[in-house]
Write an enzyme that holds these catalytic residues in place. Structure first.
Site, short mmCIF file in Angstrom:
data_model
loop_
_atom_site.label_atom_id
_atom_site.label_comp_id
_atom_site.label_asym_id
_atom_site.label_seq_id
_atom_site.Cartn_x
_atom_site.Cartn_y
_atom_site.Cartn_z
N CYS A 326 10.58 87.27 122.83
CA CYS A 326 12.09 87.37 122.53
C CYS A 326 12.38 88.53 121.97
CB CYS A 326 12.16 86.07 121.77
SG CYS A 326 11.18 84.48 121.92
N1 PMP Z 1 10.82 78.94 118.23
C1 PMP Z 1 9.71 79.36 118.44
C2 PMP Z 1 8.50 79.01 117.09
C3 PMP Z 1 9.20 80.15 119.57
O1 PMP Z 1 8.00 80.34 119.67
C4 PMP Z 1 10.07 80.21 120.52
C5 PMP Z 1 9.70 80.85 121.92
N2 PMP Z 1 9.02 80.20 122.83
C6 PMP Z 1 11.39 79.90 120.59
C7 PMP Z 1 11.75 79.05 119.07
C8 PMP Z 1 12.69 80.06 121.27
O2 PMP Z 1 12.53 79.38 122.60
P1 PMP Z 1 13.58 79.56 123.71
O3 PMP Z 1 13.54 80.99 124.00
O4 PMP Z 1 12.99 78.73 124.55
O5 PMP Z 1 14.94 79.04 123.13
#
Ligand code: PMP
Length: 396
Positions: A326
Site C-alpha cells: 500500500c
Molecule cells: N489492514 C491491514 C493489516 C492490511 O494488511 C491491509 C492490506 N492488505 C489493509 C488494512 C488494507 O487493505 P485494503 O487495501 O484491501 O483496503
C-alpha cells in the site's frame, strides 16, 4: 514462465469455489436488497447468508452487526472516524500502535487535525505492543483503542486477548484490524472482547473490493458514507452483492480449512526461515520468531536494497514484496520497520515472503536455491558493503 507466488498479503488469487458461488447466484434473479419484490428478497437473503458466514468466522458476539464495506481501508476509516464522531462528547483521546496499517494511521492523522488527541504506543524489537504503556495511557477521555491483530509486513501477532481484557476493564472500545490475521489464526471477537473488527475478502481468497467492519453490541458509531440509509444507516450505497456472496463463501472455506492449512503453511514457513537464516550471512528475521503468522516470513539483509532483491527474484519467476504494497511506492522506509528500532538503511533491505493456499514445498526450495546467489551478487555491486581489504572479498 510459471510464477511462484509469495506475495499473498498484497493480493491473493480468488479461490475457484468462491468464483463458483458468485456465478451461482448471478443471472438467476436481479434485485436490490432494498426492493420489496422477490428479486429484492433473494438479494436480502444472500446478504444475510454472507453476514452469518463472516460473523461465524470471527465469532461475533450476539447482537453485533456486520457492515459490508469496499475493503479493509474503508472499514478502518469507519471504525476510527465513525467512533470519533460519535464519541466526541465523551472525550477526544484515541490510542493506536506505532505499526498500524497506513489506513489507520492516516485516519488518525486526519482526526488529529480535527482536535482529537492521538496517542501512539510503541512496540519492542519483535513488534510486540507495550501493553503496560497501553494500560497507563488510557484515561477518562479515551474513546477508542485501535490495535491490529497481526502485522502484514513483519507477521507479528499481538496478544489481543490481553489487550481486550485491559480495554474492557477500562470501559473503552477496542478496534482490531484483523485483515492479515483472518483465515490464518483463530479470531474470537466475543472471547477476546473486541468491539470493532476489520476484515477483508481478498486476504481470505475472496474477490477484491469487499470487506467488513464488525460492530459489537456495546458500541455505537456514526456513519461516514451518507446516502439512502442501507445497512442500518451505517454505510449507505447499494451493496456489492456478488462481491459479498464471494466474501461469505471465502469465510466459510477459511473456517473449515484454516486449521489444516495453517499447520501445513507453518511447516513451509519454518523451512523458509531456517533456510534463509542458515545460508545467508547478515540476514535477519524481522518481527517475532514465534508469535508470528503461520504463513509469514520476513527478513532484512545488510548492505542491499529490498527493491533490488524483488526485481532479481522476479527475473527468476518469484513474486515477493518489500513490505506493505500500500505504501511501498513512496520509497520511504517502512514506518513498521522503523518502529522496531531499525535504522533507515537497515529498513531498506527488507524482503517479505508470504505463503498461501497454493504454496508448495517446491516453491520454498526454489526460493532457497536462488536467494543466496542473488544476495551475493547484489552485495558484490553494493556501495554500502564496507570494503576493508581483500580478505573480505566474497565473504558475504
Ligand atoms: N489492514 C491491514 C493489516 C492490511 O494488511 C491491509 C492490506 N492488505 C489493509 C488494512 C488494507 O487493505 P485494503 O487495501 O484491501 O483496503
Amino acid at each position: 514462465m510459471d510464477h511462484i507466488y509469495m506475495d499473498y498479503g498484497s493480493a491473493s488469487p480468488v479461490d475457484q469455489r468462491v468464483i463458483e458461488a458468485m456465478h451461482g447466484h448471478s443471472g438467476k434473479l436481479v434485485g436490490n436488497p432494498f426492493s420489496v419484490h422477490s428479486g429484492g428478497r433473494l438479494a436480502r437473503h444472500l446478504l444475510e447468508e454472507a453476514r452469518n458466514k463472516v460473523s461465524s468466522l470471527i465469532a461475533a458476539e450476539d447482537g453485533g452487526k456486520i457492515i459490508f464495506t469496499s475493503g479493509a481501508t474503508e472499514a478502518n476509516n469507519l471504525a476510527l472516524i465513525g467512533t470519533a464522531l460519535r464519541g466526541r462528547e465523551k472525550g477526544n483521546r484515541i490510542i493506536i500502535s506505532a505499526i498500524e496499517h497506513i489506513s489507520v494511521i492516516n485516519a488518525a492523522k486526519s482526526l488529529a487535525k480535527q482536535g482529537f488527541e492521538i496517542v501512539t504506543i510503541p512496540v519492542d524489537d519483535d513488534g510486540l505492543l507495550n501493553t503496560d504503556l497501553l494500560q497507563r495511557s488510557i484515561n477518562d477521555k479515551t474513546i477508542l483503542v485501535s490495535i491490529m491483530h497481526a502485522n502484514g509486513e513483519i507477521g507479528t501477532v499481538q496478544p489481543i486477548w490481553e489487550i481486550g481484557a485491559i480495554t474492557r476493564d477500562k470501559g473503552v472500545p477496542l478496534h482490531v484490524d484483523a485483515t492479515a490475521a483472518a483465515g490464518n489464526i483463530t479470531i474470537n471477537a466475543d472471547i477476546y472482547k473486541i468491539d470493532l473488527l476489520t476484515i477483508s475478502s481478498n486476504d481470505l481468497y475472496g474477490p477484491q473490493g469487499a470487506g467488513a467492519l464488525y460492530v459489537g453490541p456495546k458500541v455505537k458509531i456514526q456513519p461516514v458514507i451518507l446516502g439512502g440509509g442501507q445497512q442500518n444507516g451505517l454505510r449507505s450505497g447499494a451493496e456489492n452483492l456478488a462481491g459479498i456472496v464471494g466474501f461469505g463463501k471465502a469465510c466459510e472455506i477459511a473456517q473449515s480449512e484454516m486449521f489444516n492449512e495453517s499447520a501445513w503453511l507453518q511447516g513451509l514457513r519454518d523451512e523458509l526461515i531456517e533456510g534463509v537464516l542458515n545460508n545467508i550471512d547478515r540476514a535477519y528475521l524481522t518481527g517475532s520468531r514465534y508469535k508470528r503468522l503461520p504463513n509469514h516470513a520476513s527478513f532484512r539483509f545488510d548492505y542491499i536494497e529490498g527493491e533490488s532483491i524483488i526485481l532479481s527474484l522476479d527475473m527468476e519467476g518469484i513474486l515477493a514484496s518489500t513490505g506493505s504494497a500500500c505504501s511501498s511506492k513512496t520509497l520511504e522506509p517502512s514506518h513498521v520497520l522503523l518502529a522496531l528500532g531499525l535504522s533507515h538503511e537497515q529498513a531498506h533491505g527488507s524482503l517479505v515472503l508470504r505463503l498461501g493456499r497454493w504454496s508448495t514445498r517446491a516453491d520454498v526450495d526454489a526460493v532457497l536455491e536462488v536467494l543466496p546467489p542473488i544476495i551475493k551478487r547484489l552485495r558484490a555491486m553494493s556501495p554500502l558493503v564496507p570494503r576493508m581489504g581483500a580478505q573480505h572479498a566474497g565473504v558475504y
